[in-house]
Design a protein around this motif. Sequence first.
Motif: not given
Length: 144
Positions: A8-13
């Motif tokens: 989720k951090i990678v996806a910017g979520q």
Amino acid sequence: MSDCIFCKIVAGQIPAAKIYEDDKVLAFLDINPINPGHTLVIPKIHFSNLTQTPVEVSQNLIMVIKKISPAIMKGVGAQGFNLGLNNGSIAGQIIFHMHFHLIPRFADDGHKLWSGRQYQLGEMEKVAENIKKFLIPNSYFLYG
Ligand code: 5GP
Ligand code: ZN
């Protein structure tokens, strides 16, 4: 993986204090640092731990650690750093998305390393033999 916090951090979520990013690797500050500048270095693709991470991806992580560690040290005024990896829950892994911990160190920061214990006479040689039996030539994957 949809329920993985680091994905989720990678996806910017969810937000993170990112300090470095390229097409394969992301580095951001640990939310509960041992010391200021404690950084997590992760592959953008989800692998659960180092055992499951392809060797090329592992090399990318080390290259990024080599690249960013001098800046982290300068940025927080550290004199050195520990590189850590908790591989499996028995080793203290809580987030099952491969990550290295890069932990800046300061004089008298109070962070304790492991304390060694002693082998019995002859035990060390036996342990080395037992391990070497399971090494597979030209393979980086011992178990799966
Ligand atoms: P592990 O024990 O799995 O090697 O360590 C996981 C690390 O991830 C811990 O040091 C923890 O503080 C950190 N962490 C857990 N959740 C988050 C989060 O949402 N954001 C950030 N930046 N770090 C996290
Ligand atoms: Zn993930």
